[in-house]
Design a protein around this motif. Structure first.
Motif, PDB file in Angstrom:
ATOM      1  N   VAL A 194     -20.981  11.405  -9.374  1.00 43.62           N
ATOM      2  CA  VAL A 194     -20.889  10.553 -10.559  1.00 43.62           C
ATOM      3  C   VAL A 194     -19.435  10.255 -10.892  1.00 43.62           C
ATOM      4  CG1 VAL A 194     -21.432  10.321 -13.009  1.00 43.62           C
ATOM      5  CG2 VAL A 194     -23.058  11.432 -11.467  1.00 43.62           C
ATOM      6  N   ASN A 195     -18.588  11.320 -10.954  1.00 46.80           N
ATOM      7  CA  ASN A 195     -17.183  11.181 -11.319  1.00 46.80           C
ATOM      8  C   ASN A 195     -16.292  11.373 -10.096  1.00 46.80           C
ATOM      9  OD1 ASN A 195     -17.897  10.846 -14.033  1.00 46.80           O
ATOM     10  ND2 ASN A 195     -17.927  13.071 -14.353  1.00 46.80           N
ATOM     11  N   GLY A 196     -15.158  10.636 -10.086  1.00 52.95           N
ATOM     12  CA  GLY A 196     -14.220  10.748  -8.989  1.00 52.95           C
ATOM     13  C   GLY A 196     -12.791  10.892  -9.491  1.00 52.95           C
ATOM     14  N   GLU A 197     -11.910  11.530  -8.655  1.00 56.87           N
ATOM     15  CA  GLU A 197     -10.516  11.735  -9.018  1.00 56.87           C
ATOM     16  C   GLU A 197      -9.690  11.756  -7.735  1.00 56.87           C
ATOM     17  OE1 GLU A 197      -9.468  14.629 -12.132  1.00 56.87           O
ATOM     18  OE2 GLU A 197      -8.128  15.521 -10.627  1.00 56.87           O
ATOM     19  N   TYR A 198      -8.466  11.140  -7.843  1.00 56.04           N
ATOM     20  CA  TYR A 198      -7.606  11.108  -6.657  1.00 56.04           C
ATOM     21  C   TYR A 198      -6.150  11.061  -7.119  1.00 56.04           C
ATOM     22  CZ  TYR A 198      -6.183  10.229  -1.872  1.00 56.04           C
ATOM     23  OH  TYR A 198      -5.623  10.358  -0.625  1.00 56.04           O
ATOM     24  N   LEU A 199      -5.274  11.836  -6.408  1.00 57.55           N
ATOM     25  CA  LEU A 199      -3.854  11.888  -6.731  1.00 57.55           C
ATOM     26  C   LEU A 199      -3.109  10.865  -5.876  1.00 57.55           C
ATOM     27  CD1 LEU A 199      -1.391  13.201  -8.124  1.00 57.55           C
ATOM     28  CD2 LEU A 199      -1.315  14.832  -6.206  1.00 57.55           C
ATOM     29  N   LEU A 200      -2.450   9.925  -6.529  1.00 57.71           N
ATOM     30  CA  LEU A 200      -1.614   8.930  -5.852  1.00 57.71           C
ATOM     31  C   LEU A 200      -0.180   9.431  -5.847  1.00 57.71           C
ATOM     32  CD1 LEU A 200      -3.073   5.728  -7.562  1.00 57.71           C
ATOM     33  CD2 LEU A 200      -3.625   6.608  -5.292  1.00 57.71           C
ATOM     34  N   SER A 201       0.403   9.600  -4.640  1.00 57.04           N
ATOM     35  CA  SER A 201       1.740  10.178  -4.506  1.00 57.04           C
ATOM     36  C   SER A 201       2.657   9.204  -3.756  1.00 57.04           C
ATOM     37  CB  SER A 201       1.667  11.522  -3.771  1.00 57.04           C
ATOM     38  OG  SER A 201       1.097  11.351  -2.478  1.00 57.04           O
ATOM     39  N   GLU A 202       3.919   9.658  -3.594  1.00 59.96           N
ATOM     40  CA  GLU A 202       4.953   8.880  -2.910  1.00 59.96           C
ATOM     41  C   GLU A 202       5.144   7.504  -3.559  1.00 59.96           C
ATOM     42  OE1 GLU A 202       3.958   8.647   1.177  1.00 59.96           O
ATOM     43  OE2 GLU A 202       4.114  10.817   1.522  1.00 59.96           O
ATOM     44  N   LEU A 203       5.180   7.515  -4.861  1.00 60.27           N
ATOM     45  CA  LEU A 203       5.378   6.279  -5.617  1.00 60.27           C
ATOM     46  C   LEU A 203       6.857   6.085  -5.933  1.00 60.27           C
ATOM     47  CD1 LEU A 203       2.376   6.587  -8.102  1.00 60.27           C
ATOM     48  CD2 LEU A 203       2.411   5.575  -5.818  1.00 60.27           C
ATOM     49  N   GLU A 204       7.245   4.852  -6.234  1.00 64.27           N
ATOM     50  CA  GLU A 204       8.618   4.522  -6.595  1.00 64.27           C
ATOM     51  C   GLU A 204       8.785   4.621  -8.113  1.00 64.27           C
ATOM     52  OE1 GLU A 204      11.070   3.962  -4.601  1.00 64.27           O
ATOM     53  OE2 GLU A 204       9.939   3.877  -2.725  1.00 64.27           O
ATOM     54  N   PRO A 205       9.930   5.144  -8.578  1.00 58.33           N
ATOM     55  CA  PRO A 205      10.139   5.225 -10.034  1.00 58.33           C
ATOM     56  C   PRO A 205      10.224   3.831 -10.663  1.00 58.33           C
ATOM     57  CG  PRO A 205      11.651   6.685  -8.856  1.00 58.33           C
ATOM     58  CD  PRO A 205      11.007   5.809  -7.830  1.00 58.33           C
ATOM     59  N   ASP A 206       9.833   3.786 -11.909  1.00 62.22           N
ATOM     60  CA  ASP A 206       9.903   2.560 -12.720  1.00 62.22           C
ATOM     61  C   ASP A 206       9.334   1.358 -11.956  1.00 62.22           C
ATOM     62  OD1 ASP A 206      10.608   1.148 -15.083  1.00 62.22           O
ATOM     63  OD2 ASP A 206      12.327   0.306 -14.033  1.00 62.22           O
ATOM     64  N   THR A 207       8.147   1.537 -11.428  1.00 63.75           N
ATOM     65  CA  THR A 207       7.493   0.487 -10.640  1.00 63.75           C
ATOM     66  C   THR A 207       6.075   0.299 -11.159  1.00 63.75           C
ATOM     67  OG1 THR A 207       8.801   1.091  -8.700  1.00 63.75           O
ATOM     68  CG2 THR A 207       6.854  -0.263  -8.312  1.00 63.75           C
ATOM     69  N   GLN A 208       5.656  -0.938 -11.245  1.00 67.61           N
ATOM     70  CA  GLN A 208       4.296  -1.238 -11.696  1.00 67.61           C
ATOM     71  C   GLN A 208       3.369  -1.313 -10.486  1.00 67.61           C
ATOM     72  OE1 GLN A 208       3.466  -5.132 -13.440  1.00 67.61           O
ATOM     73  NE2 GLN A 208       2.274  -4.132 -15.048  1.00 67.61           N
ATOM     74  N   TYR A 209       2.243  -0.637 -10.597  1.00 63.80           N
ATOM     75  CA  TYR A 209       1.236  -0.614  -9.541  1.00 63.80           C
ATOM     76  C   TYR A 209      -0.108  -1.041 -10.126  1.00 63.80           C
ATOM     77  CZ  TYR A 209       4.575   2.175  -6.810  1.00 63.80           C
ATOM     78  OH  TYR A 209       5.676   2.616  -6.136  1.00 63.80           O
ATOM     79  N   MET A 210      -1.013  -1.372  -9.214  1.00 61.77           N
ATOM     80  CA  MET A 210      -2.399  -1.623  -9.586  1.00 61.77           C
ATOM     81  C   MET A 210      -3.291  -0.852  -8.618  1.00 61.77           C
ATOM     82  SD  MET A 210      -5.508  -3.285  -9.151  1.00 61.77           S
ATOM     83  CE  MET A 210      -5.289  -4.608  -7.988  1.00 61.77           C
ATOM     84  N   ALA A 211      -4.097   0.040  -9.160  1.00 59.99           N
ATOM     85  CA  ALA A 211      -5.032   0.830  -8.352  1.00 59.99           C
ATOM     86  C   ALA A 211      -6.457   0.400  -8.703  1.00 59.99           C
ATOM     87  CB  ALA A 211      -4.835   2.316  -8.596  1.00 59.99           C
ATOM     88  N   ARG A 212      -7.302   0.291  -7.675  1.00 61.98           N
ATOM     89  CA  ARG A 212      -8.688  -0.102  -7.902  1.00 61.98           C
ATOM     90  C   ARG A 212      -9.609   0.683  -6.971  1.00 61.98           C
ATOM     91  NH1 ARG A 212      -9.629  -6.133  -5.297  1.00 61.98           N
ATOM     92  NH2 ARG A 212      -9.160  -5.605  -3.123  1.00 61.98           N
ATOM     93  N   VAL A 213     -10.921   0.692  -7.324  1.00 60.09           N
ATOM     94  CA  VAL A 213     -11.905   1.475  -6.579  1.00 60.09           C
ATOM     95  C   VAL A 213     -13.239   0.739  -6.600  1.00 60.09           C
ATOM     96  CG1 VAL A 213     -12.538   2.839  -8.619  1.00 60.09           C
ATOM     97  CG2 VAL A 213     -12.951   3.767  -6.325  1.00 60.09           C
TER      98      VAL A 213
END
Length: 928
Positions: free
Chosen positions: A335-354
């Motif tokens: 029912v519920n899901g969770e995931y750690l997004l790593s290796e990101l750039e500082p002060d950067t806008q991202y869009m994550a979708r599933v």
């Protein structure tokens, strides 16, 4: 008419009246008959009545139709041969009687056909037809006359024009016309991509692609869609053209067999699917959240609504940055899901979708669900790219420090300011950073001749970047020669010799827009192993010279110049010609000279100059060659191959001849524009000698005039002094006029002359006066004669009352005469009144003759000497003189000066004359 049942085949043939064939229809057109055969197969029950609907190619209103039928058994159980039955009798169909009273009509009326069909149109008129014209949407059609009252034309493969139909119009004359509308519908298509699915096991959602819409304006009904399920026997008319919902039964039916039927006025289409409900499950759209966001990490969570029995779901995660996918991950959840997004750039806008799908019987992914998030800032990770521009003036240096903004991946946040620290290497002192607010990219520093180390750092809200260090040396550096750079399609190709020793890198600098007058300094840092590069920029323009300087960077961060290169991204022909000055003009030559071009105005490298000359005689001089100009004129051309040569001597010219010249530069892409020629006329061979004589003479004259003008006052005083102004004489103060006491001008009659001296020259010529006819010869007067007019007084003796003197300004000849001395007074004299009266008359005569005399005195015969005149010893009325006048005082001033001719000064006197005070004395008769 539309058929309600289909026939497997048809044929058309001509048939006589007595020839009858099974399943045929005949058309009677003025004795001409056509026959068509149609075939229809069906299962017949006992006593069953069959119905057959058919449609004629020619409208029923246009001709009489006949129809008949026969049959044959078509069953495998019946042995061969199988025979046809007899034909039925002909059945006549005649619709012409229902035309009414219209003068003319067009059939069929408002007929609906499919695109690509063939249609026959007929025109019926009550009168005999002649020259009928028919038009299909404005296009004239070929018309065939079937009988005197009927004409027809055929339209094959009709096309869809508009939803409102295609207009048809026929006429025989302006008063006999008719028309109709032909409605052409697009062909009804079979539904595509028909499928059904569920998200909650309560409703089946079925979708399809209907294809082209066949609905038309003013024609009903439009196309419709019906959903039929064969296992349950249920049917549902769909409200939409591309989807329909079906309620799932509670009896846990798993298998479904759906038939989708599409139908319009002309035809019907259908499509079928069979599926298991558990294999057509599509999960609902997840709900997404983010937590624990830092500079390089973020945790994504999502939730999917239950699809029943907690089925296992396979989910796919995508991370988007700068408009593209940068990470993809898969996860299995309930029912519920969770995931750690790593290796990101500082002060950067991202869009994550599933999105998720059924893990056991995958059918389709759910709809994507995503959210935007921004990571936190971090300290800048790289030092700024720094360069400098040094200008020296009067022992001081102005250093302009430039730096490039850090890239987003290195800034790790918004740069708020830059810190600049200047360290004097020769005189160590306390270091103080100078903050420069962003977004500034340069600053100016005023430095002396010492060496300085400059540190530059970038700062954001979190921290400081590593320092960029550059050293400004006190050594002015070396000078190198400028070379031309190679240009390729990719840009300026630069190369240099590798440097031995410790070199940490190279820097290439240039100005992006030198034609604007301000240098937009650009530079490129290169590694120590690089010895070539290609410089390209969108700012490079054709016809603009770009200068490149290549520096080596030592281990001490000191930049030293290695090479200088210059070039054009594209060379263009010159736009201007040099300003030519002509000099040294002689009868056989003249010299042309011009200055160098400013570098910023050169649109290409100048390779030399062309000197064009138009001689009057038309012949080219040695070294010149004939050339044709752009205006098709012909002249002589001399080519100068050395661009540094700025003078040219045109020789071998003819005196007193007219020549025209013109100088233009030439480059690899052409020469300068064609300007106007300058005319010059050579002088004659002797003109230079005249110039050598005239110019010094003119110079001397001008110099003398200037000297005279500057000393004009001195020359005036020496050569011609001013004449004394009688109006300013102080003698005027001694005389008062009786009539006007304010009179300032002395009249002649107010003066009593002392003496008149007549100087005679040795010539023997006579002196003649207008006032008398007497004449004197030189023998008579050989010495100066003095005429004394003195007041007589008894018993008076002694010196005269005045000292007279001569005015040599008026007569320089008198300078040789004797001086005027005191005049002796005779012992006896007439009375004073008589003397004054005689003197008055004498003065009037003197004034009259002095002002109005027209007599002539021959030059060189007699000279008059002007002697001072004394003021009268008495003023006022001469009639009331005292009997004993006082002795006059000696005079020290003089008044009016006059000349007395000898004839007037020596009137003849008789012995009895009462005027005894007028005496003419010889020089020897003077008494003391």
């Amino acid at each position: 008419m539309m058929a309600t049942c289909s026939l497997p085949g048809s044929s058309v043939a001509m048939c006589p009246r007595t020839d009858y064939t099974m399943g045929s229809r005949c058309l009677n057109l003025s004795g001409l008959k056509t026959r068509r055969h149609d075939y229809y197969s069906t299962t017949v029950k006992w006593n069953q009545v069959l119905h057959w609907s058919w449609e004629s190619e020619l409208p029923l209103e246009c001709a009489t139709h006949f129809v008949r039928i026969r049959s044959r058994v078509d069953d495998a159980r019946v042995p061969e041969p199988r025979f046809w039955s007899n034909w039925s009798s002909w059945k006549e169909v005649n619709e012409q009687n229902s035309l009414g009273h219209k003068a003319s009509s067009v059939f069929p009326v408002d007929k609906l056909v499919e695109e690509g069909s063939n249609v026959t149109i007929c025109y019926i008129s009550r009168s005999h037809q002649n020259n009928v014209s028919c038009y299909l949407d404005g296009v004239r059609m070929h018309v065939e006359q079937l009988d005197p009252n009927v004409s027809a034309f055929h339209v094959n493969n009709v096309a869809f024009v508009r939803e409102t139909g295609t207009n048809i119009f026929c006429e025989m004359d302006p008063k006999d016309d008719a028309g109709t509308v032909l409605f052409v519908s697009k062909v009804l298509e079979e539904p595509k991509d028909f499928s059904c699915e569920t998200q909650d096991f309560k409703t089946l959602h079925c979708t399809w692609d209907p294809g082209s819409d066949t609905s038309l304006v003013r024609k009903q009904p439009y196309q419709s869609y019906t959903l039929f399920e064969s296992f349950s026997g249920e049917k549902r008319l769909c409200e939409h053209k591309n989807w329909c919902d079906w309620q799932i039964a509670q009896d846990s039916q798993e298998m479904y067999n759906f038939t989708l039927v599409a139908e319009n006025y002309l035809r019907k289409r259908s499509v079928n699917i069979l599926f298991n409900l558990t294999h057509r499950v599509r999960p609902m759209t997840p709900k997404v959240f983010f937590k624990n966001i830092s500079a390089t990490n973020a945790t994504m969570t999502w939730r999917v609504h239950s699809t029943g029995n907690h089925r296992t779901l396979l989910c796919q995660i995508e991370l988007h940055g700068e408009g593209k996918v940068i990470q993809q991950h898969n996860a299995s959840i309930k029912v519920n899901g969770e995931y750690l997004l790593s290796e990101l750039e500082p002060d950067t806008q991202y869009m994550a979708r599933v999105h998720c799908g059924d893990a056991n019987h995958f059918w389709k992914w759910s709809e994507w669900s995503g959210e935007n998030f921004t990571t936190l800032e971090a300290a800048p990770s790289e030092a700024p790219d720094v360069w400098r521009d040094v200008k020296s003036e009067l022992g001081n240096r102005t250093v302009t420090l430039f730096w490039k903004p850090l890239s987003k991946s290195h800034a790790n946040g918004k740069i708020r300011f830059y810190n600049v620290i200047v360290e004097n290497l020769d005189k160590p002192s306390e270091l103080e950073p100078v903050p420069i607010p962003a977004p500034a990219n340069h600053t100016k520093l005023a430095l002396d001749q010492c060496s300085y180390r400059i540190h530059v750092t970038a700062n954001n809200s979190v921290g400081t970047s590593p320092a960029s260090v550059i050293v400004i040396s006190g050594d002015p550096g070396n000078q190198v020669e400028e070379e031309r750079v190679n240009v390729t399609a990719d840009g300026f190709s630069l190369s240099w010799k590798p440097q031995s020793g410790d070199v940490t890198g190279y820097v290439v600098e240039w100005c992006d827009r030198p034609q604007d007058g301000s240098c937009d300094l650009q530079w490129e840092n290169l590694g120590p192993n690089t010895t070539s590069t290609v410089i390209s920029s969108d700012a490079f323009r054709p016809g603009v010279r770009y200068n490149f300087r290549i520096y080596g960077i030592s281990t001490k961060r000191i930049a030293y110049l290695l090479e200088q290169k210059t070039g054009y991204s594209q060379e263009l022909a010159p736009l201007v010609n040099p300003q030519v000055v002509m000099s040294n003009l002689t009868s056989h030559s003249f010299t042309l000279s011009w200055k160098d071009y400013p570098t910023e105005t050169q649109r290409s490298f100048i390779r030399g100059y062309h000197v064009y000359l138009k001689p009057k005689e038309g012949q080219c001089h040695p070294g010149f060659e004939k050339a044709a100009l752009s205006d098709n004129s012909v002249c002589c051309k001399y080519k100068i191959d050395k661009p540094e040569q700025k003078t040219f001597v045109v020789e071998n010219l003819q005196p007193e001849s007219i020549y025209e010249f013109f100088v233009t530069p030439f480059t690899s892409v052409g020469e300068g524009p064609l300007d106007a020629f300058t005319k010059v006329t050579t002088p004659d061979e002797h003109s230079h000698l005249l110039i050598r004589i005239i110019l010094p003479t003119v110079f001397c004259v001008v110099l003398i005039m200037i000297v005279c003008y500057l000393n004009s006052q001195w020359m005036k005083e020496k050569c011609y002094p001013d004449i004394p102004d009688p109006y300013k004489s102080s003698v005027l103060s001694l005389i008062k006029s009786k009539e006007n006491p304010h009179l300032t001008i002395m009249s002649v009659k107010d003066c009593i002359p002392d003496a008149i001296e007549v100087i005679n020259k040795p010539e023997g010529s006579k002196i003649q006066f207008s006032g008398t006819r007497n004449s004197l010869t030189e023998t008579e007067i050989t010495k100066p004669a003095y005429l004394y007019l003195l007041p007589a007084e008894k018993n008076y003796s002694g010196p005269g009352p005045c000292i007279c003197f001569e005015n040599f300004t008026y007569n320089q000849a008198a300078s040789n005469s004797g001086s005027c001395g005191h005049v002796p007074v005779p012992p006896t004299a007439p009375s004073q009144r008589g003397l004054l009266t005689s003197l008055e008359n004498l003065l009037k005569a003197l004034e009259k003759n002095y002002m109005n005399s027209q007599g002539e005195i021959p030059a060189g015969e007699t000279t008059l000497n002007y002697v001072s005149q004394l003021a009268s010893p008495m003023s006022g009325d001469k009639d009331s003189l005292p009997t004993d006048p006082p002795v006059p005082a000696l005079c020290s001033e003089y008044k009016m000066q006059m000349a007395i001719p000898l004839g007037l000064a020596s009137p003849p006197l008789s012995e009895n004359s009462s005027v005894s005070s007028v005496t003419l004395l010889d020089q020897g008769d003077h008494h003391h």
